[in-house]
Design a protein around this motif. Sequence first.
Motif, PDB file in Angstrom:
ATOM      1  N   THR A 119       0.830  -1.199   0.000  1.00 38.76           N
ATOM      2  CA  THR A 119       0.000   0.000   0.000  1.00 38.76           C
ATOM      3  C   THR A 119       0.868   1.253   0.000  1.00 38.76           C
ATOM      4  N   SER A 120       0.367   2.308  -0.632  1.00 38.79           N
ATOM      5  CA  SER A 120       1.049   3.609  -0.645  1.00 38.79           C
ATOM      6  C   SER A 120       0.238   4.654   0.106  1.00 38.79           C
ATOM      7  N   ALA A 121      -0.761   4.205   0.862  1.00 37.84           N
ATOM      8  CA  ALA A 121      -1.600   5.130   1.616  1.00 37.84           C
ATOM      9  C   ALA A 121      -2.332   4.378   2.717  1.00 37.84           C
ATOM     10  N   VAL A 122      -2.677   5.118   3.765  1.00 41.38           N
ATOM     11  CA  VAL A 122      -3.543   4.593   4.814  1.00 41.38           C
ATOM     12  C   VAL A 122      -4.520   5.689   5.214  1.00 41.38           C
ATOM     13  N   LEU A 123      -5.677   5.271   5.712  1.00 41.48           N
ATOM     14  CA  LEU A 123      -6.638   6.185   6.293  1.00 41.48           C
ATOM     15  C   LEU A 123      -6.477   6.138   7.810  1.00 41.48           C
ATOM     16  N   LEU A 124      -6.357   7.296   8.442  1.00 40.32           N
ATOM     17  CA  LEU A 124      -6.239   7.376   9.889  1.00 40.32           C
ATOM     18  C   LEU A 124      -7.647   7.533  10.453  1.00 40.32           C
ATOM     19  N   ALA A 125      -8.124   6.543  11.157  1.00 39.18           N
ATOM     20  CA  ALA A 125      -9.511   6.538  11.639  1.00 39.18           C
ATOM     21  C   ALA A 125      -9.836   7.820  12.392  1.00 39.18           C
ATOM     22  N   ASN A 126     -10.996   8.395  12.051  1.00 41.72           N
ATOM     23  CA  ASN A 126     -11.474   9.623  12.694  1.00 41.72           C
ATOM     24  C   ASN A 126     -10.505  10.798  12.543  1.00 41.72           C
ATOM     25  N   HIS A 127      -9.704  10.761  11.482  1.00 39.24           N
ATOM     26  CA  HIS A 127      -8.686  11.811  11.353  1.00 39.24           C
ATOM     27  C   HIS A 127      -8.481  12.258   9.912  1.00 39.24           C
ATOM     28  N   GLY A 128      -7.901  11.415   9.063  1.00 42.37           N
ATOM     29  CA  GLY A 128      -7.604  11.871   7.711  1.00 42.37           C
ATOM     30  C   GLY A 128      -6.837  10.860   6.889  1.00 42.37           C
ATOM     31  N   LEU A 129      -6.039  11.372   5.949  1.00 42.38           N
ATOM     32  CA  LEU A 129      -5.361  10.556   4.941  1.00 42.38           C
ATOM     33  C   LEU A 129      -3.855  10.709   5.087  1.00 42.38           C
ATOM     34  N   LEU A 130      -3.129   9.605   4.896  1.00 41.31           N
ATOM     35  CA  LEU A 130      -1.669   9.601   4.943  1.00 41.31           C
ATOM     36  C   LEU A 130      -1.168   8.853   3.710  1.00 41.31           C
ATOM     37  N   VAL A 131      -0.386   9.548   2.886  1.00 43.64           N
ATOM     38  CA  VAL A 131       0.057   9.003   1.595  1.00 43.64           C
ATOM     39  C   VAL A 131       1.577   9.130   1.494  1.00 43.64           C
ATOM     40  N   PHE A 132       2.222   8.181   0.831  1.00 41.86           N
ATOM     41  CA  PHE A 132       3.678   8.189   0.740  1.00 41.86           C
ATOM     42  C   PHE A 132       4.125   7.641  -0.606  1.00 41.86           C
ATOM     43  N   GLY A 133       5.259   8.156  -1.085  1.00 38.16           N
ATOM     44  CA  GLY A 133       5.741   7.748  -2.392  1.00 38.16           C
ATOM     45  C   GLY A 133       7.200   8.110  -2.587  1.00 38.16           C
ATOM     46  N   PRO A 134       7.711   7.913  -3.797  1.00 38.50           N
ATOM     47  CA  PRO A 134       9.145   8.124  -4.045  1.00 38.50           C
ATOM     48  C   PRO A 134       9.585   9.580  -3.986  1.00 38.50           C
ATOM     49  N   ASP A 135       8.685  10.519  -4.261  1.00 38.26           N
ATOM     50  CA  ASP A 135       9.029  11.937  -4.241  1.00 38.26           C
ATOM     51  C   ASP A 135       7.763  12.752  -3.963  1.00 38.26           C
ATOM     52  N   SER A 136       7.953  14.031  -3.725  1.00 34.19           N
ATOM     53  CA  SER A 136       6.827  14.884  -3.342  1.00 34.19           C
ATOM     54  C   SER A 136       5.786  15.010  -4.448  1.00 34.19           C
ATOM     55  N   ALA A 137       6.226  15.139  -5.692  1.00 27.14           N
ATOM     56  CA  ALA A 137       5.286  15.332  -6.792  1.00 27.14           C
ATOM     57  C   ALA A 137       4.381  14.124  -6.980  1.00 27.14           C
ATOM     58  N   SER A 138       4.959  12.922  -7.049  1.00 28.84           N
ATOM     59  CA  SER A 138       4.147  11.725  -7.265  1.00 28.84           C
ATOM     60  C   SER A 138       3.241  11.450  -6.065  1.00 28.84           C
ATOM     61  N   THR A 139       3.702  11.782  -4.869  1.00 26.86           N
ATOM     62  CA  THR A 139       2.871  11.594  -3.685  1.00 26.86           C
ATOM     63  C   THR A 139       1.676  12.539  -3.716  1.00 26.86           C
TER      64      THR A 139
END
Length: 221
Positions: free
Chosen positions: A158-178
């Motif tokens: 996975t390249s992302a997770v949802l933080l329950a009752n909070h929001g979104l967390l996404v990660f990738g090789p660089d800032s633009a693609s993320t």
Amino acid sequence: MTDAQLVGERAGQVVQAAETLFAAGVMSRSGHANLSARTGRDRFLLTPGFVRGLRPEELATVGFDGQVLDGTLQSVSAEIIAMHSVIYRARPRVGAVIHTHSPSATAFAVAHRPLPCRTEPMLRFGQAEDVPVVPWGPRGSDVSVRGVADALERCPTTSAVLLANHGLLVFGPDSASTAHLVVAIEESAEAELAAAAIGGAVDFPEGAVEAVRASIARVAS
């Protein structure tokens, strides 16, 4: 490239990523988010808590151990260093992390429901699977950070997770693609919610992932 040049380059990329998110209209009304970019084996740049009109000099360099190495951070940002660090530790190839309160994606987080991968942009930008939900824990707490670590172990691609009752967390090789993946996830969440009003979204046909990868490879060759 010197260390200073690398930091300057990464800071510029983080600022551009923040501008991309606002231009795409995927940010919450408050403009709250935090973005980071890896600058070394055990350190990264981190933004302040609000990133509207972000400037490169506002980013601080922090260590995986939570120490601020250069610049300053308010407590609202300092307490989430561990949330970014745990991803960089678990995923050596990750070069950037973005956390937002994107409204539609956050709706899934509040509902504790994984976001299905049912749109082609999600496939193309690196999330060819459902976005899992991390159980709630106080912001930046050991409970929350352990939840993220467990999700990364449970869902190794996975390249992302949802933080329950909070929001979104996404990660990738660089800032633009993320940033592009944040946009794709938020658009997919919007489409998922809209489709519910007309009978519900439908899964991709079998082999869709392979077909998209083949199409990308064909154009790139």
